[in-house]
Design an enzyme around this catalytic site. Structure first.
Site, PDB file in Angstrom:
ATOM      1  N   ASN A 210      39.843  54.123  51.758  1.00 29.08           N
ATOM      2  CA  ASN A 210      41.318  54.270  51.408  1.00 29.08           C
ATOM      3  C   ASN A 210      41.350  55.252  50.515  1.00 29.08           C
ATOM      4  O   ASN A 210      40.136  56.033  50.111  1.00 29.08           O
ATOM      5  CB  ASN A 210      41.588  52.832  50.691  1.00 29.08           C
ATOM      6  N   ASP A 277      39.142  45.332  52.132  1.00 29.51           N
ATOM      7  CA  ASP A 277      39.115  43.996  52.347  1.00 29.51           C
ATOM      8  C   ASP A 277      38.164  43.515  53.354  1.00 29.51           C
ATOM      9  O   ASP A 277      37.695  42.465  53.549  1.00 29.51           O
ATOM     10  CB  ASP A 277      40.672  43.372  52.503  1.00 29.51           C
ATOM     11  N   PRO A 306      33.403  40.119  50.553  1.00 27.57           N
ATOM     12  CA  PRO A 306      33.413  39.413  49.229  1.00 27.57           C
ATOM     13  C   PRO A 306      34.360  39.685  48.171  1.00 27.57           C
ATOM     14  O   PRO A 306      34.673  41.123  48.266  1.00 27.57           O
ATOM     15  CB  PRO A 306      31.947  39.253  48.644  1.00 27.57           C
ATOM     16  N   LYS A 338      47.948  36.394  41.705  1.00 23.63           N
ATOM     17  CA  LYS A 338      46.812  36.906  41.639  1.00 23.63           C
ATOM     18  C   LYS A 338      45.735  36.565  40.435  1.00 23.63           C
ATOM     19  O   LYS A 338      44.698  35.945  40.462  1.00 23.63           O
ATOM     20  CB  LYS A 338      46.554  38.671  41.606  1.00 23.63           C
ATOM     21  N   LYS A 342      42.790  34.199  41.161  1.00 22.49           N
ATOM     22  CA  LYS A 342      41.619  34.595  40.971  1.00 22.49           C
ATOM     23  C   LYS A 342      40.909  34.234  39.921  1.00 22.49           C
ATOM     24  O   LYS A 342      39.705  34.745  39.392  1.00 22.49           O
ATOM     25  CB  LYS A 342      41.376  36.094  41.236  1.00 22.49           C
TER      26      LYS A 342
HETATM   27  O1  C5P Z   1      43.554  41.191  46.303  1.00 19.71           O
HETATM   28  P1  C5P Z   1      44.053  42.419  45.532  1.00 19.71           P
HETATM   29  O2  C5P Z   1      42.984  43.433  46.476  1.00 19.71           O
HETATM   30  O3  C5P Z   1      45.225  42.936  45.729  1.00 19.71           O
HETATM   31  O4  C5P Z   1      43.212  42.056  44.264  1.00 19.71           O
HETATM   32  C1  C5P Z   1      42.985  43.200  43.520  1.00 19.71           C
HETATM   33  C2  C5P Z   1      42.021  42.979  42.240  1.00 19.71           C
HETATM   34  O5  C5P Z   1      41.078  42.359  42.927  1.00 19.71           O
HETATM   35  C3  C5P Z   1      41.736  44.281  41.680  1.00 19.71           C
HETATM   36  O6  C5P Z   1      41.304  44.033  40.437  1.00 19.71           O
HETATM   37  C4  C5P Z   1      40.448  44.658  42.749  1.00 19.71           C
HETATM   38  O7  C5P Z   1      39.531  45.578  41.992  1.00 19.71           O
HETATM   39  C5  C5P Z   1      39.673  43.240  43.060  1.00 19.71           C
HETATM   40  N1  C5P Z   1      39.110  43.201  44.107  1.00 19.71           N
HETATM   41  C6  C5P Z   1      37.818  42.742  44.294  1.00 19.71           C
HETATM   42  N2  C5P Z   1      37.185  42.561  45.487  1.00 19.71           N
HETATM   43  C7  C5P Z   1      37.762  42.755  46.492  1.00 19.71           C
HETATM   44  C8  C5P Z   1      39.060  42.856  46.508  1.00 19.71           C
HETATM   45  C9  C5P Z   1      39.695  42.949  45.294  1.00 19.71           C
HETATM   46  O8  C5P Z   1      37.208  42.887  43.141  1.00 19.71           O
HETATM   47  N3  C5P Z   1      37.104  42.463  47.668  1.00 19.71           N
END
Ligand code: C5P
Length: 398
Positions: A210, A277, A306, A338, A342
């Protein structure tokens, strides 16, 4: 030892004989890594030429408030915004008085009014002028408003007097200035930060990734190190250089990032990485040949990566965990879900649909979300924002 690497030092030079030392001061500031821009009063130009300071700083010198050419390029408001610190050396008794009054009658004082960065002064004047009650009262007012004052030293003066009023030596001033960036807010703590994108290999020559530049995570790492933390930066591939006093651990894929994160003990964990992702289910050993000549399509099977931050936050001895949420709509409500899902302690949410901030930009504006509330932080450089975020993270952690 503190440094000024990546710091924007706006140096104000006013009209005293010590202005000749500004030339040496610029050298010492640059030795510590600073990017220096100079603003001179008209009186300062009687003592040393703008050309000298331009040659030493490597940047144009600013002298006029109402200069159409300068205003079209970097005008007084841009200069004020550019600065990480505004350092006036030498600072005369007259300038101290004008700053105390809040006058904006030349470029330098106008910048001082417009500048939200910290102000530092190195006074230089005759010993009687220094000890005059007016000067001391004006200075007390500036200190009360948050200004830092370095010196003056005592000794023989250009006018023949002896006493306090000599500007401190440039090397000492440069060190004192660099120490302004060490807050000690996180001293004794282990901070682990993930930053940048991850790359998920498809075959030996291709990958999924990305546009994350890593700038926000690197700015946070710099701010954490300056706040006294042992700072480890687990970084995906970026073009950025590692901030001073930060240990960088280079990784490529999400799985490598997770392994590195699990291997680091952290009091505070900040997930600033844009983790992919999904990754390809298998990595082809050889370069994949063009397929689907008939249909013009091909299929790549992806599996979920993960979630690094959620894994860290699920530990029984979880650190204080700060996540990012980059959203294009419903920014605050998505970010808040989130936080809960999380098990994060803080979420830094930004609206990536805005062109002026976010991905790859040098500036950012965010909303900081905790279980108890939210706070919007106006647009500013990622480094300035990182300083504000570290202040709030330190308070929330403690
Ligand atoms: O779910 P999303 O990608 O929007 O979440 C963002 C947060 O989760 C950020 O802090 C990102 O660094 C973390 N993240 C992670 N591992 C992933 C996806 C996101 O640590 N696989």
């Amino acid at each position: 030892m503190s440094s000024l690497i990546n710091k924007h030092v706006l140096l104000g030079v006013s009209g005293g004989i010590a202005a000749y030392k500004s030339a040496e001061l610029i050298r010492r500031l640059k030795d510590l890594g600073a990017d220096v821009r100079v603003v001179m009063t008209s009186a300062a130009q009687e003592f040393i030429t703008p050309l000298t300071l331009q040659a030493l700083s490597g940047n144009p010198v600013y002298t006029e408030l109402l200069d159409p050419e300068a205003e079209a390029g970097m005008g007084h408001i841009e200069l004020a915004r550019w600065a990480d610190i505004f350092f006036i050396a030498p600072c005369t008794a007259d300038l101290i008085a004008r700053l105390a009054l809040g006058q904006g009658n030349d470029l330098l004082t106008t910048i001082a009014l417009a500048c939200q960065a910290p102000l530092a002064l190195a006074p230089a004047m005759n010993q009687a002028m220094w000890s005059h009650a007016a000067t001391q009262d004006n200075l007390a007012l500036l200190i009360n408003r948050g200004a830092k004052v370095f010196g003056p030293d005592s000794g023989s003066q250009a006018c023949g007097d002896t006493g306090f009023g000599r500007m401190s030596e440039p090397a000492v001033l440069a060190t004192q200035l660099s120490e302004c960036f060490s807050s000690g807010l996180l001293s004794g703590l282990n901070v682990v930060i993930t930053a940048g994108p991850t790359r998920e290999a498809i075959d030996p020559v291709r990958y999924i990734s990305n546009h994350s530049s890593g700038k926000m995570g690197y700015a946070l790492a710099q701010a954490c190190a300056e706040a006294g933390a042992r700072t480890r930066l687990i970084s995906g591939p970026t073009q950025l250089s590692c901030p001073a006093n930060v240990e960088r651990i280079d990784v490529t894929s999400a799985q490598e990032m997770l392994d590195a994160a699990l291997a680091c003990k952290a009091d505070i964990f900040i997930g600033a990485a844009a983790v992919a992702d999904y990754r390809p289910e298998t990595i082809a050993e050889q370069k994949i040949k063009k397929q689907g000549a008939d249909t013009g399509t091909t299929t790549l099977t992806l599996v979920q990566n993960p979630d690094i931050i959620a894994t860290i936050a699920s530990d029984i001895n979880k650190p204080f965990v700060v996540g990012f949420a980059a959203e294009t709509e419903n920014v605050v409500s998505y970010a808040r879900s989130k936080l809960i899902k999380k098990r994060l302690d803080l979420v830094i949410a930004n609206d990536v649909s805005r062109q002026d901030i976010g991905f790859n930009s040098d500036d950012n504006a965010v909303t900081l979300i905790s279980a108890t509330g939210e706070e919007y932080l106006e647009p500013r450089s990622k480094y300035q924002l990182a300083l504000e975020l570290v202040r709030r993270i330190a308070i929330a952690y403690r």
